[in-house]
Design a protein around this motif. Structure first.
Motif, PDB file in Angstrom:
ATOM      1  N   GLU B  63     -15.299-102.288  20.809  1.00 10.73           N
ATOM      2  CA  GLU B  63     -15.010-101.272  19.797  1.00 10.73           C
ATOM      3  C   GLU B  63     -16.326-100.910  19.110  1.00 10.73           C
ATOM      4  O   GLU B  63     -17.271-101.705  19.120  1.00 10.73           O
ATOM      5  CB  GLU B  63     -14.050-101.842  18.738  1.00 10.73           C
ATOM      6  CG  GLU B  63     -12.599-101.968  19.203  1.00 10.73           C
ATOM      7  CD  GLU B  63     -11.907-100.621  19.332  1.00 10.73           C
ATOM      8  OE1 GLU B  63     -11.933 -99.832  18.371  1.00 10.73           O
ATOM      9  OE2 GLU B  63     -11.337-100.364  20.399  1.00 10.73           O
ATOM     10  N   PRO B  64     -16.397 -99.722  18.483  1.00 10.27           N
ATOM     11  CA  PRO B  64     -17.633 -99.402  17.753  1.00 10.27           C
ATOM     12  C   PRO B  64     -17.837-100.389  16.606  1.00 10.27           C
ATOM     13  O   PRO B  64     -16.885-100.672  15.868  1.00 10.27           O
ATOM     14  CB  PRO B  64     -17.364 -98.001  17.179  1.00 10.27           C
ATOM     15  CG  PRO B  64     -16.113 -97.508  17.803  1.00 10.27           C
ATOM     16  CD  PRO B  64     -15.370 -98.681  18.337  1.00 10.27           C
ATOM     17  N   GLY B 210      -8.740-100.143  17.487  1.00  6.53           N
ATOM     18  CA  GLY B 210      -8.354 -98.740  17.346  1.00  6.53           C
ATOM     19  C   GLY B 210      -7.978 -98.075  18.660  1.00  6.53           C
ATOM     20  O   GLY B 210      -8.363 -98.529  19.735  1.00  6.53           O
ATOM     21  N   PRO B 211      -7.221 -97.001  18.589  1.00  8.46           N
ATOM     22  CA  PRO B 211      -6.796 -96.279  19.780  1.00  8.46           C
ATOM     23  C   PRO B 211      -7.902 -95.363  20.311  1.00  8.46           C
ATOM     24  O   PRO B 211      -8.860 -95.069  19.602  1.00  8.46           O
ATOM     25  CB  PRO B 211      -5.638 -95.428  19.265  1.00  8.46           C
ATOM     26  CG  PRO B 211      -5.994 -95.149  17.840  1.00  8.46           C
ATOM     27  CD  PRO B 211      -6.727 -96.369  17.348  1.00  8.46           C
ATOM     28  N   LEU B 212      -7.740 -94.929  21.555  1.00 11.07           N
ATOM     29  CA  LEU B 212      -8.613 -93.892  22.123  1.00 11.07           C
ATOM     30  C   LEU B 212      -7.839 -92.588  22.075  1.00 11.07           C
ATOM     31  O   LEU B 212      -6.818 -92.438  22.744  1.00 11.07           O
ATOM     32  CB  LEU B 212      -8.983 -94.258  23.569  1.00 11.07           C
ATOM     33  CG  LEU B 212      -9.881 -93.274  24.329  1.00 11.07           C
ATOM     34  CD1 LEU B 212     -11.144 -92.955  23.566  1.00 11.07           C
ATOM     35  CD2 LEU B 212     -10.251 -93.836  25.699  1.00 11.07           C
ATOM     36  N   SER B 213      -8.304 -91.689  21.227  1.00  6.77           N
ATOM     37  CA  SER B 213      -7.515 -90.478  21.001  1.00  6.77           C
ATOM     38  C   SER B 213      -8.367 -89.217  20.953  1.00  6.77           C
ATOM     39  O   SER B 213      -7.903 -88.157  20.583  1.00  6.77           O
ATOM     40  CB  SER B 213      -6.769 -90.621  19.665  1.00  6.77           C
ATOM     41  OG  SER B 213      -7.714 -90.734  18.624  1.00  6.77           O
ATOM     42  N   GLY B 214      -9.645 -89.365  21.312  1.00  5.39           N
ATOM     43  CA  GLY B 214     -10.511 -88.193  21.271  1.00  5.39           C
ATOM     44  C   GLY B 214     -11.118 -87.967  19.903  1.00  5.39           C
ATOM     45  O   GLY B 214     -11.826 -86.989  19.680  1.00  5.39           O
ATOM     46  N   GLU B 215     -10.854 -88.859  18.999  1.00  6.27           N
ATOM     47  CA  GLU B 215     -11.433 -88.731  17.660  1.00  6.27           C
ATOM     48  C   GLU B 215     -12.176 -90.005  17.298  1.00  6.27           C
ATOM     49  O   GLU B 215     -11.748 -91.093  17.645  1.00  6.27           O
ATOM     50  CB  GLU B 215     -10.323 -88.496  16.622  1.00  6.27           C
ATOM     51  CG  GLU B 215      -9.816 -87.071  16.622  1.00  6.27           C
ATOM     52  CD  GLU B 215      -8.386 -86.979  16.109  1.00  6.27           C
ATOM     53  OE1 GLU B 215      -8.023 -87.792  15.259  1.00  6.27           O
ATOM     54  OE2 GLU B 215      -7.662 -86.094  16.587  1.00  6.27           O
ATOM     55  N   TYR B 216     -13.271 -89.822  16.592  1.00  6.27           N
ATOM     56  CA  TYR B 216     -13.985 -90.999  16.116  1.00  6.27           C
ATOM     57  C   TYR B 216     -14.194 -90.893  14.623  1.00  6.27           C
ATOM     58  O   TYR B 216     -14.622 -89.866  14.117  1.00  6.27           O
ATOM     59  CB  TYR B 216     -15.352 -91.126  16.798  1.00  6.27           C
ATOM     60  CG  TYR B 216     -16.221 -92.180  16.147  1.00  6.27           C
ATOM     61  CD1 TYR B 216     -15.832 -93.518  16.180  1.00  6.27           C
ATOM     62  CD2 TYR B 216     -17.385 -91.855  15.472  1.00  6.27           C
ATOM     63  CE1 TYR B 216     -16.585 -94.502  15.565  1.00  6.27           C
ATOM     64  CE2 TYR B 216     -18.156 -92.834  14.847  1.00  6.27           C
ATOM     65  CZ  TYR B 216     -17.753 -94.155  14.906  1.00  6.27           C
ATOM     66  OH  TYR B 216     -18.505 -95.123  14.282  1.00  6.27           O
ATOM     67  N   MET B 218     -15.945 -93.171  11.496  1.00  6.63           N
ATOM     68  CA  MET B 218     -16.738 -94.361  11.206  1.00  6.63           C
ATOM     69  C   MET B 218     -15.946 -95.382  10.399  1.00  6.63           C
ATOM     70  O   MET B 218     -16.159 -96.575  10.525  1.00  6.63           O
ATOM     71  CB  MET B 218     -17.965 -93.949  10.395  1.00  6.63           C
ATOM     72  CG  MET B 218     -19.239 -94.163  11.127  1.00  6.63           C
ATOM     73  SD  MET B 218     -20.609 -93.582  10.158  1.00  6.63           S
ATOM     74  CE  MET B 218     -21.327 -95.125   9.692  1.00  6.63           C
TER      75      MET B 218
END
Lengths: 545, 457
Positions: B63-64, B210-216, B218
């Motif tokens: 994850e970031p 967190g999910p992968l949804s095309g949004e990031y 911080m």
């Protein structure tokens, strides 16, 4: 499954302004000098500011001097015990994380890479000094492993408390007699990035190991491969090709290296430099002290690999070798071209950004070109101006306070071992025929006009740049990987690759084509939104069929 | 043999640590900080610390991991890092706009004697901290303790935000210790099932899973809010899970805000989970619902079903004190024999606890705090085991000694799933048992000769 792509045309200057907009004025002024709009092929390439301090609080991609010294240069060596003098963390984080592979080809098949060794300094060592503990640790490492060499690395507090690691190393070396002990003052706070650590490592490797072997290397076409770290087996693939061509690799600095390789490096007849940034100091010193000329080569990309092999053959100027190299290229290329043709329909026209290293942001563009992909923005994490603009700027580089404290060692021709490899006339002829020595033109000339080149890229700018330019692929390090991918854009880690490799040489190129094809065309990027998010309006009543 | 230079014969080492079973304090502080909502962890030291911690946490959580650094140069190291930190605070609030910055020190800034508290006061006076935003700090010199104590120090700094209004709010503070986001989520689920109004801190669920949804973003929605941390001073009690990870923060809350605390073991395995659930219901004054008792029964059922494969199997473990204490208890409770137990974190108490937990075992148990994996490997060479439990680095020992390995702990760099599947609680116990059994039986299936290879086991 096609991703909808908003194509907004931004002018490079507007993009730059957008990247700087939110910064406090002082930060914006500094960063403006490190963000350059390329004027490729024009004579007046604008100057970029590089190798300067990162601004505190700005989330940088950079690491430290210790990482450059122990992590990058010394980490891949198999039969030298690497002993870190400091608190435990620095040794722990550099333990097997760079994916340096080794065939452990030392005399006794030694392999110390899976071992992390540390003096694990405690508060009493910080208060009373850590020299005694270091001495005891060196003794214990010697008693346990009886290695040929023990390399000692300083971490931040060591420099601050004033432990004389070099004196301890010298004392232990003399005591043992059969084990070379030497130290690196590579405290993390020195310099402004990993780059200072490379330089420190270069100096000590050169001072303490190179030229100490008494075994004569009698093979033909002897080269040193400088700046190749055998990540994911890159060095294995390069060695395979060199061997096939009949070229003898005396020493790789430092992928899959052994003590004896370093010690024999003075016996090569040519130094071939891969990563200019991390190792050019050794190339220069080998030339001055032993008379070995150096050329810049690049084994990343199949065409670059072929070109590099031809350059090496041209240098030795021997028909046997030239023919052999051509035969190898002819034999290897069909396999590469087949893979290229396979992926091209899916990769052609895609765009990439590369922000890594001091060489890779340049080298990997060749691979992308072979796949029909364009690099629309790039920059180095720890490059210097010469890595961007070419070595001709070196005399004009300002030496600032952060560079001044990195030792520059003066070498002189060795009384016994210096031997010019070519006559001045031969060198001149080679130059005339297009083989350029000590030449590296940098990244900028190979990038299109108006591409944005950014030095010491950071989290905020990367995020903005991606949102504006929407590349199909972003290449950086592990720290940047997931924030990029959350945006639905694949990220390829180009420091240690995460997994996979080799990507160097011919087979490596094929691996890379497949890896990038997999990444940019993965179905996963089409799953970002659930059906009800794509069509949130309930427009009709559902009728069961 | 990958670790072919490791001799069977054990010699005393006074100065050299080989293959550590710990890392340094700051990484623990960074992980804890990520469990605060809207928080940017900040490493006050040279760049490399921050880069290494971010890399290691990223590789473990996939994850970031965002964190900033004071980017010390030689100048800062000589003249002090105050200017760097002041500049960093200003830049961070301007560019990234977090709610709070959690600063931790490093060996560098501690050696030169930077005073975080004084610098934070100066930053505030100079208007560098916007209204309603916070800067907290934890001292985490790398030459003291380990990543575990670093985590604890940052949790203590979080508890430092607690205020007491004089009126109790009926909530229970749960300090989970260094467990995975999945574990934190599971602890919250259990607390909700029991009907306890709680504040869990730190809480990395919703941040590092967190999910992968095309949004990031911080600063994801997860994490304990500053408001909740402030109100933790009005809670009716604190359950601190783990003496090493969580006790200091709980005791500080007790001393400062008179919130009584109870220090429990981390709820791994049957008995530790029993004690956690029991403590939770007592402090909150609620009844444990049948659903939780049912989950417990399922774990007991699985222990009974698998017991034949576990009985008297010898296990070597390496990891962190709080986790190892509960795991050793769990192994003993299913009649396995944890014979070698090593942590790199200092603490004589650890050795005592392990000795007490294993005193009735039919084998001698070797235990060491401040040990390393080189020693553990030598122990295994001298007295072999059937199973190894520990982090990814154990795979080198596992391959050399041909041992089944259950990856559990930090860091795990070569397998995934720990972000999502908890090992705390009864459900977590099921997962641990499944992992242990699979490791043992996969090995048996691989090794059994044709004549005794069986379908039904």
């Amino acid at each position: 499954m096609a991703r909808t792509k908003k194509l907004v045309q931004w002018e490079p200057n507007d993009i730059k302004a957008e990247l700087l907009k939110k910064y406090p004025p002082k930060v914006a002024r500094k960063r403006a000098k490190q963000i350059m709009i390329n004027e490729a092929l024009e004579n007046a390439t604008p100057e970029i500011v590089a190798n300067v301090r990162t601004i505190p609080g700005i989330i940088t991609m950079r690491g430290c001097t210790y990482a450059g010294c122990k992590g990058v240069i010394m980490g891949p060596t198999s039969d030298i015990v690497n002993l870190v003098h400091g608190p435990i963390g620095c040794s722990f984080y550099a333990w097997l994380t760079r994916r340096n592979q080794t065939s452990a080809s030392g005399e006794k098949n030694e392999n110390f890479i899976p071992y992390a060794m540390s003096t694990d300094m405690q508060d009493q060592d910080i208060i009373f000094g850590g020299e005694k503990k270091l001495e005891a640790a060196i003794q214990e490492a010697y008693d346990l492993f009886h290695p040929k060499g023990i390399a000692v690395f300083a971490t931040c507090p060591v420099g601050l408390i004033g432990d004389d690691i070099h004196a301890v190393a010298k004392k232990m070396k003399e005591k043992f007699g059969d084990c070379n002990v030497f130290a690196f003052s590579c405290e993390g706070y020195k310099g402004v990035s990993q780059s200072a650590g490379h330089h420190i490592a270069n100096n000590q490797v050169f001072k303490h190991m190179v030229g100490t072997s008494t075994t004569e290397k009698t093979d033909k076409y002897k080269i040193n491969l400088l700046g190749e770290y055998n990540i994911g087996g890159d060095g294995f693939e390069i060695d395979r090709i060199l061997k096939k061509c009949g070229i003898t690799n005396i020493a790789t600095f430092s992928g899959n290296s052994t003590y004896d390789q370093f010690a024999s490096a003075n016996q090569a007849d040519l130094s071939a430099v891969m990563c200019h940034r991390s190792i050019n100091y050794v190339a220069d010193m080998l030339e001055v002290k032993y008379g070995i000329p150096w050329i810049k080569i690049n084994f990343i990309g199949a065409s670059s690999t072929a070109k590099s092999l031809r350059k090496i053959a041209q240098y030795f100027d021997d028909k046997e070798l030239i023919d052999r190299v051509e035969a190898v290229i002819a034999e290897e290329m069909p396999f590469v071209e087949a893979a290229q043709q396979d992926v091209l329909p899916r990769t052609k026209g895609k765009t990439a950004m590369i922000f890594v290293g001091g060489s890779r942001a340049h080298h990997y563009q060749d691979l992308f070109k072979e796949m029909g992909m364009k690099t629309i923005s790039a920059g180095y994490e720890f490059g210097h101006r010469d890595d961007y603009e070419g070595r001709q700027v070196i005399p004009t580089l300002k030496v600032d306070a952060d560079s001044r404290n990195i030792e520059e060692i003066e070498v002189e021709p060795d009384e016994k071992l210096f031997r010019p490899r070519k006559t001045p006339e031969e060198m001149e002829t080679l130059e005339k025929n297009g083989l350029h020595f000590k030449e590296y033109n940098g990244l900028n000339p190979d990038m299109d006009k108006d591409t944005i080149i950014i030095d010491d890229m950071n989290q905020y700018e990367a995020d903005k740049l991606i949102q504006i330019m929407k590349p199909d692929l972003f290449c950086a390090g592990i720290k940047e990987k997931y924030s990029v991918q959350k945006l639905g854009i694949p990220q390829k880690q180009l420091h240690s690759y995460d997994s996979g490799g080799p990507y160097a040489g011919f087979k490596g190129a094929v691996n890379f084509y497949h890896e990038i094809d997999r990444l940019v065309n993965s179905k996963v990027w089409s799953y970002m939104k659930a059906p009800w998010q794509e069509n949130p309006e309930l427009s009709a009543t559902y009728v069961w069929e | 043999m990958l670790l072919r230079h490791t001799p069977k014969e054990i010699t005393e080492r006074s100065a050299l640590v080989i293959n550590p079973a710990k890392t340094c304090q700051p990484i623990g502080a960074m992980y804890a900080s990520l469990g605060i909502n809207g928080c940017l962890p900040h490493s006050h030291g040279s760049q490399g610390c921050c880069a290494y911690h971010r890399s290691t946490l990223t590789r473990h959580y996939k994850e970031p991991i965002v964190a900033a650094t004071s980017s010390f140069t030689e100048g800062a190291s000589v003249f002090g890092g105050q200017a760097n930190l002041l500049q960093a605070i200003e830049n961070i609030f301007t560019v990234y706009e977090p709610e709070i910055i959690a600063v931790h020190t490093t060996c560098l800034s501690e050696t030169i004697g930077d005073d975080l508290k004084q610098i934070a006061i100066k930053a505030d006076k100079e208007g560098k901290i916007p209204a309603g935003k916070y800067v907290i700090g934890a001292p985490t010199p790398s030459y003291v303790g380990s990543h575990v104590t670093g985590f604890s120090n940052m949790v203590k700094a979080m508890a430092g935000l607690a205020e007491s209004s004089g009126k109790k709010n009926g909530k229970v503070n749960i300090i989970p210790g260094w467990v995975e986001p999945s574990d934190m989520r599971e602890l919250k689920r259990l607390a909700e099932l029991i009907g306890v109004d709680y504040t869990l801190f730190p809480d990395t669920s919703g941040v590092l899973d967190g999910p992968l949804s095309g949004e990031y973003t911080m600063f994801p929605k997860g994490g304990t809010t500053v408001q909740a941390l402030k109100e933790s001073g009005d809670s009716i009690g604190t359950l601190a899970l783990g003496e090493w990870c969580s006790a200091d923060a709980a005791r500080q809350l007790d001393a400062k805000c008179k919130v009584p605390c109870s220090v429990l073991d981390m709820p791994f395995g049957l008995k530790a989970t029993d004690r956690f659930i029991d403590a939770l219901r007592i402090v909150a004054g609620t009844t444990v619902p049948d659903e939780v008792t049912y989950e417990r029964g399922q774990l007991v059922d699985l222990i009974s079903d698998m017991h034949q494969y576990f009985y008297h199997k010898r296990v070597a473990l390496v990891g962190d004190p709080d986790q190892l204490i509960s795991m050793v208890e769990f192994l003993v409770s299913i009649d396995m024999c944890p014979v070698h137990v090593v942590t790199g974190t200092p603490g004589k108490k650890f050795e005592k606890r392990i000795k007490a937990l294993t005193k009735d075992m039919p084998f001698e148990v070797k235990v060491k705090a401040k040990g390393d994996m080189f020693l553990l490997h030598q122990w295994i060479k001298n007295e072999p085991v059937d199973l190894l439990i520990g982090n990814t680095y154990c795979k080198y020992i596992a391959r050399d000694e041909d041992l089944p390995l259950v990856r559990w702990g930090f860091p795990i760099l070569d397998r995934q799933g720990h972000q999502y599947f908890p090992t705390v609680g009864y459900k977590g116990g099921l997962r641990l048992l499944e992992k242990i059994l699979s490791a043992l039986l996969d090995r048996k299936d691989r090794d059994d000769p044709e004549r005794s290879f069986e379908l039904v086991m």
